[in-house]
Design a protein around this motif. Sequence first.
Motif, short mmCIF file in Angstrom:
data_model
loop_
_atom_site.label_atom_id
_atom_site.label_comp_id
_atom_site.label_asym_id
_atom_site.label_seq_id
_atom_site.Cartn_x
_atom_site.Cartn_y
_atom_site.Cartn_z
N ILE A 136 -14.82 -76.17 -15.06
CA ILE A 136 -15.78 -76.71 -13.76
C ILE A 136 -16.64 -75.56 -13.44
CG2 ILE A 136 -15.61 -77.72 -11.45
CD1 ILE A 136 -12.77 -78.55 -11.71
N VAL A 177 -7.49 -76.93 -17.40
CA VAL A 177 -8.75 -76.76 -16.92
C VAL A 177 -8.89 -75.48 -16.17
CG1 VAL A 177 -7.74 -77.57 -14.48
CG2 VAL A 177 -9.82 -77.88 -14.92
N THR A 187 -11.92 -72.78 -13.77
CA THR A 187 -13.07 -73.10 -12.96
C THR A 187 -13.91 -71.72 -12.87
OG1 THR A 187 -12.26 -72.65 -10.72
CG2 THR A 187 -11.97 -74.89 -11.55
N THR A 200 -14.99 -78.91 -5.65
CA THR A 200 -13.89 -78.73 -7.01
C THR A 200 -12.86 -79.74 -6.69
OG1 THR A 200 -14.65 -76.34 -7.15
CG2 THR A 200 -12.91 -76.90 -8.20
N ALA A 201 -12.30 -79.81 -5.65
CA ALA A 201 -11.34 -80.77 -5.26
C ALA A 201 -11.66 -82.14 -5.68
CB ALA A 201 -10.88 -80.73 -3.84
N MET A 251 -11.76 -82.00 -9.70
CA MET A 251 -10.51 -82.00 -10.13
C MET A 251 -9.82 -83.33 -10.17
SD MET A 251 -8.51 -79.58 -11.45
CE MET A 251 -7.50 -80.54 -12.37
N ILE A 304 -10.81 -85.50 -12.87
CA ILE A 304 -10.25 -84.94 -14.27
C ILE A 304 -9.05 -85.51 -14.23
CG2 ILE A 304 -9.51 -83.00 -15.51
CD1 ILE A 304 -11.92 -81.46 -14.19
N LYS A 305 -8.05 -85.41 -13.27
CA LYS A 305 -6.58 -85.70 -13.32
C LYS A 305 -6.55 -87.27 -13.47
CE LYS A 305 -4.07 -83.43 -10.32
NZ LYS A 305 -4.02 -82.44 -8.97
N GLU A 333 -3.29 -77.56 -15.17
CA GLU A 333 -4.08 -76.98 -14.03
C GLU A 333 -3.53 -75.30 -14.21
OE1 GLU A 333 -4.70 -78.73 -10.04
OE2 GLU A 333 -3.07 -80.27 -10.95
N GLN A 336 -4.99 -71.47 -8.22
CA GLN A 336 -6.62 -71.96 -8.51
C GLN A 336 -7.40 -70.58 -8.70
OE1 GLN A 336 -8.55 -73.66 -5.02
NE2 GLN A 336 -8.63 -71.51 -4.13
#
Length: 321
Positions: free
Chosen positions: A121, A162, A164, A173-174, A177, A180-181, A189, A193
């Motif tokens: 990301i 993943v 970032t 980003t959340a 994410m 993506i999940k 992950e 973070q």
Amino acid sequence: MGAHVLLAEPRGFCAGVDRAIEIVERALAKFGAPIYVRHEIVHNTYVVNDLKAKGAIFIEDLAEVPAGATLVFSAHGVPKSVEQEAQRRGFTVFNATCPLVTKVHVEVAKLHREGYEFIMIGHAGHPEVEGTMGQLDAGIHLVQDVQDVARIEPAQHDKLAVVTQTTLSVDDTADIMAAIKARFPKIREPKQQDICYATQNRQDAVKLLTRQVDVVIVVGSPTSSNTNRLREVAQKLGTTTYMIDSAAELRPEWFAGQPRIGVTAGASAPEILVRQVLERLDQMGIGSVRKLGGIQETMKFPLPKGLKLIGDAERKLEHLR
């Protein structure tokens, strides 16, 4: 009560930026000018111009660096190919990559050995993204927004991880994410973070600040990712926000009928720029300043070996500052 300023805390330099600038200054003190730096050491006009005046030369292509020169890699990190080219050309290299970016590179190398592909990301074209994606020849898929998640086609879904860019918006980003999940339920992950503590702290501080003011001033350069994210965070909360590179850009009309002014600064913006903004506001009749309470950052990163100074070089470093 007249117009007044609220100052975000924390703001400005983070430990990675402090370390990167100190590496260039120490290299200048120890080896003398010129010191070559690949890419802007950090994304701030004032910092880059200040180091240029002290003898740093900023380049993008290693072909511009003469044989036997001292070279510094910027805080954003570099692709493996650049490290290998610098080694081939025989430069003395000091790596100013932020240790939190290096942590991402180490994670990519480790999981790649275990057979993983990656989703990153980040923002296309940003040097940190180029550096991280350049750790491997292939197998890192860049997503910039939720829509990109549907478009990427990894070779397999079982071993996907993943990572970032470290300077992103925590909230944006959340959302990415979550997408993506939803598409790749087995995605691995990071244990912690990748968005760095300083980016998180400055975004939290600007959220607190923005709710208490009429206008937000974000100090930092247009090329700075984390500074742009601060501006976006404030704007999303509905407060008029201006991002400025220096106090000279301030306009009195921004503050007409707006008595509460918030000021913050990106992680690559030096405190002298904030002081100059406060002085300019004082000249406009806005002299009352109050600091908001916030997290006190104590993080320090060690310097690379080979930059210990003695005697004259130590005195030269003090002079450079």
